[in-house]
Design a protein around this motif. Structure first.
Motif, PDB file in Angstrom:
ATOM      1  N   LYS A 278      -2.631  -2.136   7.160  1.00 49.20           N
ATOM      2  CA  LYS A 278      -3.369  -2.029   5.751  1.00 49.20           C
ATOM      3  C   LYS A 278      -4.063  -0.673   5.792  1.00 49.20           C
ATOM      4  CE  LYS A 278      -4.322  -6.918   4.764  1.00 49.20           C
ATOM      5  NZ  LYS A 278      -5.251  -7.786   4.754  1.00 49.20           N
ATOM      6  N   GLY A 279      -4.037  -0.008   4.616  1.00 46.06           N
ATOM      7  CA  GLY A 279      -4.889   1.197   4.594  1.00 46.06           C
ATOM      8  C   GLY A 279      -4.052   2.411   4.484  1.00 46.06           C
ATOM      9  N   ALA A 280      -2.721   2.652   5.176  1.00 42.97           N
ATOM     10  CA  ALA A 280      -1.914   3.688   5.151  1.00 42.97           C
ATOM     11  C   ALA A 280      -1.627   4.263   4.018  1.00 42.97           C
ATOM     12  CB  ALA A 280      -0.606   3.472   6.050  1.00 42.97           C
ATOM     13  N   GLY A 281      -1.488   3.719   2.899  1.00 45.23           N
ATOM     14  CA  GLY A 281      -0.963   4.018   1.516  1.00 45.23           C
ATOM     15  C   GLY A 281      -2.405   4.651   0.877  1.00 45.23           C
ATOM     16  N   VAL A 282      -3.493   4.170   1.195  1.00 45.31           N
ATOM     17  CA  VAL A 282      -4.692   4.520   0.609  1.00 45.31           C
ATOM     18  C   VAL A 282      -5.016   5.839   1.217  1.00 45.31           C
ATOM     19  CG1 VAL A 282      -7.330   4.210   0.447  1.00 45.31           C
ATOM     20  CG2 VAL A 282      -5.847   2.426   0.130  1.00 45.31           C
ATOM     21  N   ILE A 283      -4.751   6.125   2.594  1.00 47.10           N
ATOM     22  CA  ILE A 283      -5.151   7.402   3.134  1.00 47.10           C
ATOM     23  C   ILE A 283      -4.166   8.309   2.838  1.00 47.10           C
ATOM     24  CG2 ILE A 283      -5.078   8.581   5.416  1.00 47.10           C
ATOM     25  CD1 ILE A 283      -6.112   6.112   6.757  1.00 47.10           C
ATOM     26  N   ILE A 284      -2.798   8.068   2.662  1.00 46.84           N
ATOM     27  CA  ILE A 284      -1.918   9.136   2.123  1.00 46.84           C
ATOM     28  C   ILE A 284      -2.283   9.517   0.703  1.00 46.84           C
ATOM     29  CG2 ILE A 284       0.684   9.656   1.575  1.00 46.84           C
ATOM     30  CD1 ILE A 284       1.277   7.795   3.994  1.00 46.84           C
ATOM     31  N   GLY A 285      -2.524   8.457  -0.140  1.00 50.27           N
ATOM     32  CA  GLY A 285      -2.808   8.649  -1.546  1.00 50.27           C
ATOM     33  C   GLY A 285      -4.169   9.756  -1.435  1.00 50.27           C
ATOM     34  N   PHE A 286      -5.053   9.486  -0.720  1.00 52.34           N
ATOM     35  CA  PHE A 286      -6.256  10.449  -0.783  1.00 52.34           C
ATOM     36  C   PHE A 286      -5.873  11.600  -0.261  1.00 52.34           C
ATOM     37  CE2 PHE A 286      -9.847  12.204   1.721  1.00 52.34           C
ATOM     38  CZ  PHE A 286     -10.776  12.525   0.578  1.00 52.34           C
ATOM     39  N   VAL A 287      -4.940  11.946   0.653  1.00 44.49           N
ATOM     40  CA  VAL A 287      -4.455  13.347   0.965  1.00 44.49           C
ATOM     41  C   VAL A 287      -3.715  13.677  -0.318  1.00 44.49           C
ATOM     42  CG1 VAL A 287      -3.100  14.693   2.402  1.00 44.49           C
ATOM     43  CG2 VAL A 287      -4.614  12.685   3.424  1.00 44.49           C
TER      44      VAL A 287
END
Length: 217
Positions: free
Chosen positions: A49-58
């Motif tokens: 979990k969280g990979a999509g959130v980090i890529i979205g933030f970048v």
């Protein structure tokens, strides 16, 4: 035409220096981007979990205006090449991170299971299986990032970073097209040449087995 010839006669030596300066700023930023984004991309594949959130933030950072990022670093790092490289580094991360994540995620799971079966550690799987098989996709991200940064590096002159952008902004301020051309044309040539060099590098570092698979496909 006479103005361009006169410009080259007057500024030819300086143009060579500014071309090197421009290339230096761009490639250092890309190098830092690779050092940060490739390990981060691999690490994200281990997160459930969280990979999509980090890529979205970048991705959100990537949408910020270039001048705003440059201005942000002035109070922190002053003016010159250092804040310019720092700002360009931010823009280099997303394509490399996204492609690394996509490439490693796309590795055949059966190959990973085979690696475990012969006693490979996690690090050995990353080094000998995941990264080599992901090289074409990772290199595509590096090529995209590098070409973008060579273009964006023209803005470094706003904060004293130097490079070919100096000519472009002098031309805009003084209404002299030869300066604009003298800055813009070498930037375009640089981008094309570096992209070609990276395409050759990609071919060299891609495992022969993958090349064969691409040819069959």
């Amino acid at each position: 035409m006479n103005g361009i010839i006169e410009f080259l006669q007057t500024n030819g030596v300086e143009m060579l220096y500014k071309t090197w300066e421009h290339l230096y700023i761009s490639l250092i930023a890309v190098l830092f981007g690779i050092i940060v984004a490739v390990p981060m991309g691999v690490a994200l594949t281990r997160m459930k979990k969280g990979a999509g959130v980090i890529i979205g933030f970048v991705n959100i950072i990537q949408t910020l205006p270039s001048l705003a990022i440059l201005a942000f670093f002035i109070p922190l790092l002053g003016i010159g090449k250092v804040p310019a490289i720092a700002a360009l580094f931010f823009y280099s991360v997303l394509p490399i991170l996204r492609n690394t994540y996509t490439g490693v995620r796309g590795v055949n799971k059966n190959l990973l299971e085979s690696g475990k079966g012969v006693g490979m550690t996690v690090w050995e799987q990353i080094r000998y299986v995941e990264i080599p098989l992901s090289i074409p996709i990772i290199m595509a991200g590096i090529r995209t990032s590098t070409v973008y940064l060579i273009g964006w590096a023209t803005l470094a002159s706003f904060i004293g970073g130097g490079g070919l952008g100096d000519y472009i902004f002098i031309g805009l301020n003084l209404y002299q097209p030869e300066f604009i051309i003298g800055g813009a044309v070498p930037v375009t040539i640089l981008a094309v040449v570096i992209d070609y060099i990276l395409s050759i590098t990609e071919d060299k570092v891609t495992p022969k087995g993958i090349k064969g698979m691409k040819e069959v496909a």
